[in-house]
Design an enzyme around this catalytic site. Structure first.
Site: not given
Ligand SMILES: *Cc1c(COP(=O)(O)O)cnc(C)c1O
Length: 435
Positions: A107
């Site tokens: 993210k």
């Molecule tokens: C947010 C997140 C996901 C999922 O990603 P999406 O874009 O919501 O499908 C998977 N793994 C981690 C560690 C995350 O923080």
């Protein structure tokens, strides 16, 4: 480039409007009106290019009409201040390590890009300072706070529920200072979210100040995630020449995989995608039955994927013109219960020495089960395993060290503003603090 809403009832928006608003006024998600194909020559030589060069070419296709070249280059390079290596785990299976950024999760990419793009618009317009309000149950707050840290013209307020986020997570947004203010709310995550929603609806606050959210559905957070799909392909072309590439994405809200699907529409020669779910498997079921039945989420080991009604499902439908057969030909599904996640982490560690996090385990497991002859697979390792230290130690029976940059957060001094869950209190606080 104009952006339309997946609900079709809102006027088209400019990039700046889409970024500042986040959600369209009809509650739909913004989508770019057109998707540019990249030339064959780009793909033919992609393995000779750097991550920054590749990412800038992709960024230019999305944002080049709206952001000057030099500024866009700067935003891309600042965002990608860390590498995203494809690391071999075993025969034909590679981990795309997305955890080398400041908060050790993918993210970071979207949050860093969005903050810089917002900063660009603020400076360009000579606009008022922008105030970003974000409610968090843990991970979003750290990615957003670190993404916006030190970006001129932007103040960030992170609201989190007192005593309900893990100590590591809390350190990641309460020790930063500068333009980041952490607000410790005496209440639940839902209370935090309600405070933020009320602030966005309050006429007095909005008349005097520019308020925005840094929600994950924002186009400036989700589109930049496509950069590393192109770079993954470039690395695989070198590592496994001649093989067909399959990319497996541990998915919750489906923002990450949707960015990959945009790449495929731009001509990226990935053969197919696998969307791997945990027990929150509405998308998996949709692929099997054709029925989409959202339901409340259940808690799992891979908690960032605990989503019962993925918001980006609307974007997947829009991208494929609502055609399930087209969706099925590009994406297959997988699903892992907590037992299988734990067993996959244990087995992978025993067989290869590679430690997966619970989200990446869903990706690795799906590739082990689903690769066909002639294919080579990359799964997205979305977070560093020691972000889930207790769980992975319990599962493997081994002890692991937390990386230095995660430890550094834990040595910082916590600074946060205690606040009740009453909107009146939050509003008077903001009236003093907003710029
Ligand atoms: C947010 C997140 C996901 C999922 O990603 P999406 O874009 O919501 O499908 C998977 N793994 C981690 C560690 C995350 O923080």
């Amino acid at each position: 480039m104009k952006y339309y809403s997946t609900n079709g009832k809102a006027a088209k928006a400019t990039l700046e409007e889409a970024v500042v608003k986040g959600l369209a006024p009809d509650k739909g998600l913004y989508m770019p009106e057109s998707i540019k194909q990249l030339p064959k020559s780009f793909y033919d030589t992609i393995e000779t290019k750097s991550f920054h060069e590749i990412a800038y070419t992709v960024a230019d296709a999305f944002f080049g009409e709206d952001v000057e070249a030099e500024s866009l280059k700067q935003i891309v390079c600042d965002t990608l201040s860390f590498d995203v290596p494809a690391v071999k785990v075993k025969e034909n299976i590679y981990s795309l390590e997305l955890f080398h950024g400041p908060t050790l999760a993918f993210k970071d990419v979207g949050a860093r890009f969005m903050s810089r793009l917002l900063g660009y618009f603020v400076r360009k317009e000579g606009a008022k300072e922008v105030n970003v309000l974000v409610a968090t149950s843990g991970d979003t707050g750290s990615a957003v706070a670190n993404g916006f840290l030190g970006v001129d013209g932007i103040q960030v307020f992170v609201l989190y529920p007192k005593g309900k986020v893990s100590p590591i997570q809390e350190c990641q947004f309460t020790t930063l200072g500068k333009n980041i203010t952490a607000i410790e709310v005496d209440g639940t995550f839902d209370d935090c979210q309600a405070l933020v929603k009320n602030a966005f609806m309050d006429p007095e606050l909005n008349a005097k100040h520019k308020l925005t959210s840094a929600n994950s559905i924002n186009v400036a957070r989700f589109l930049p995630q496509s950069f590393y799909y192109f770079y993954a392909y470039a690395q695989m072309k070198k590592l496994e020449p001649g093989k067909e590439v399959v990319i497996c994405v541990p998915s919750g809200n489906f923002g990450n995989i949707t960015a990959g699907l945009f790449g495929k529409k731009m001509g990226l020669p990935v053969k197919r995608f696998i969307a791997s779910n945990n027990s929150n498997d509405v998308f998996y079921e949709y692929l099997q039955t054709g029925q989409y039945n959202p339901r409340p989420s259940v808690q799992t080991l891979a908690n960032a994927m605990d989503v019962g009604d993925p918001s980006n499902f609307a974007r997947v439908l829009a991208l494929y013109g609502q055609d399930i057969e087209a969706i099925r030909s590009d994406i297959s599904g997988a699903r892992f219960g907590d037992e299988e996640i734990a067993e996959t982490i244990r087995r992978c560690y025993r067989e290869t020495g590679y430690l997966l996090d619970p989200h990446g385990a869903c990706g690795y497991g799906a590739l082990e089960a689903g690769l066909k002859p002639g294919e080579t697979g990359v799964f997205l390792e979305t977070a560093h395993p020691t972000k889930f230290l207790e769980k992975v130690e319990e599962i493997t029976g081994e002890q692991f060290e937390i990386p230095e940059r995660l430890q550094a957060f834990m040595r910082g001094t916590k600074q946060s503003e205690p606040l009740s869950k009453e909107f009146g209190d939050f509003k008077s606080f903001l009236l003093q603090r907003l710029k």
